[in-house]
Design an enzyme around this catalytic site. Structure first.
Site, short mmCIF file in Angstrom:
data_model
loop_
_atom_site.label_atom_id
_atom_site.label_comp_id
_atom_site.label_asym_id
_atom_site.label_seq_id
_atom_site.Cartn_x
_atom_site.Cartn_y
_atom_site.Cartn_z
N TYR A 175 15.75 30.58 7.88
CA TYR A 175 14.60 31.29 8.43
C TYR A 175 14.71 31.43 9.94
CZ TYR A 175 11.94 31.07 4.05
OH TYR A 175 11.52 31.24 2.76
N LYS A 218 0.84 -1.20 0.00
CA LYS A 218 0.00 0.00 0.00
C LYS A 218 0.88 1.25 0.00
CE LYS A 218 -0.41 -0.02 5.04
NZ LYS A 218 -1.31 0.01 6.21
#
Length: 425
Positions: free
Chosen positions: A278, A59
């Site tokens: 940042y 999956k």
């Protein structure tokens, strides 16, 4: 001035290696999947679980590794049963492997029966309403492709309750029921001494024994290593196939599968006291050389791997040596402190290793504050993907082509089964 076409190198005149190198140059990162390692991991799990059948959970695009490629490789190696999460995942896997059994873990919804029949796959049913709707479809169409029944033994997520499962035993024992597997899912399989394991085992063994002649499955990757009592007729490994440690209280018995590299887009020097990234949360304590890498949280390299003035973040391998992340991981870029490398060891265009060369998926998960499952399934679609091994010839896979749907094969002919007894009221 127009260029002379005769002077422009044509891709057809280049070697395969040169063509691939030219293609890879267009990407900031390269994810390499070792299909031979996946096969080796499956065979190890198969051997551990003998005589139980070893299936494969593929999956979420085989945990980010490529469901079609993994299914083909494992099918060639002898895997006969696959598990996916959705019908659409099943459709793509069926296009890759026409023969194996495919179970869809997400359950059955009304009016989806034709989709299951079209690609010859089986729903995992975990609710009495689902079972009733499935029966209606099978009676109406004559489809007898089979289905699994999921019984909840403690996860409290999907599955029939023990009382509901007990109530359908007469239907099962009446024959011609179309149930091909009874299964449950372990809550704490990675914890060897968890009392929940023994409780779930006792509950599942008791109810599964009443599903006369129906194969049973309980163990996931970690559950396989709990021993023979947990293995029943079929085991369902997932993350272990892709190199995640199924025994976190011991050394990892699985081979690493993925290698992730990203490109240096720039190197730069900063002075002591200057900040990076940042928020300016990381400050150089010495004259520092940085390498800026073309990967970020949009590519599945989590922001949690950032560093600041009080906390060391993740590391990458640059020119064979570990170098720390400097500052915050941003959407498309990270900065790496390469001050301690020899001059010219890292230059613009060079590739660095984010997973591989000793940095494991589980190590990166630790820095990300999560588990290896999430690391693998988060690997972004901006990487070029390269497959090696598996006795399968796989070209360089570009991100966009990984999403292309393939046409499923025609559904097989079906026979009219006898109508099953009604569900209990």
């Amino acid at each position: 001035m127009a260029s002379d076409p005769k002077m422009i190198p044509q891709s057809g005149l280049l070697s395969a290696e040169a063509n691939e190198a030219a293609a890879l140059a267009a990407f900031g990162g390269v994810l390499t999947v070792d299909l031979d390692a996946i096969i080796a991991n499956w065979r190890k799990l198969e051997k551990t679980a003998v005589p139980a059948e070893c299936s494969a959970v593929i999956k979420a695009d085989a945990y980010g590794c490529g469901a079609a490629q993994v299914a083909r490789a494992l099918s060639k190696a002898g895997c006969k049963t696959f598990f996916v999460a959705t019908i659409e995942e099943a459709r793509k896997v069926r296009a890759a492997v026409p023969e194996p059994t495919i179970y869809v873990l997400g359950g059955y919804f009304q009016n989806t029966g034709e989709h299951y029949a079209q690609i010859n796959c089986r729903p995992v049913i975990g609710d009495l309403n689902e079972l009733a709707e499935w029966d209606v479809f099978c009676r109406r169409t004559g489809w007898n492709g089979g289905a699994a029944v999921h019984i909840d033994t403690g996860m409290n997520r999907l599955g029939l309750t023990l009382a509901e499962a007990q109530a359908i035993i007469p239907r099962i024992n009446a024959g011609d029921h179309g149930i091909t597997l009874v299964m449950s899912h372990l809550v704490s399989a990675e914890q060897l001494n968890s009392p929940v394991n023994a409780k779930q085992l006792a509950s599942f063994r008791g109810i599964a024994s009443e599903f006369s002649g129906v194969p049973a499955a309980l163990a996931n990757s970690s559950g396989i290593f709990l021993g023979a009592p947990f293995q029943f007729d079929l085991v369902r490994p997932g993350a272990a196939l892709y190199g995640v440690n199924p025994t976190p209280e011991a050394d990892n018995p699985m081979q690493p599968v993925v290698d992730l590299k990203a490109r240096i887009v720039q190197t730069r020097n900063i002075e002591r006291g200057e900040s990076v990234g940042y928020g300016g949360t990381w400050t150089a304590r010495r004259p520092t050389k940085l390498a800026i890498i073309a990967v970020g949280y949009a590519d599945g390299y989590f922001r949690a791997a950032s560093s600041n003035d009080g906390t060391r973040g993740a590391e990458v391998i640059v020119a064979g040596k570990r170098c720390p992340v400097a500052g915050r991981v941003s959407m498309d870029l990270i900065a790496i402190d390469i001050t301690d490398l020899p001059p010219n060891a890292a230059r613009r265009g060079h590739m660095v290793t984010l997973i591989g060369e000793g940095i494991t998926v589980d190590e990166l998960a630790h820095h990300f504050g999560t588990i290896g499952y999430e690391v693998l399934t988060s690997l972004g679609h901006r990487y070029a993907r390269v497959y090696k091994g598996g006795n399968v010839e796989e070209p360089l896979t570009q991100p966009s082509s990984a999403q292309a749907a393939e046409q499923p094969p025609s559904p097989p002919p079906v026979e009219q089964p006898a109508s099953p007894p009604p569900l209990p009221s």
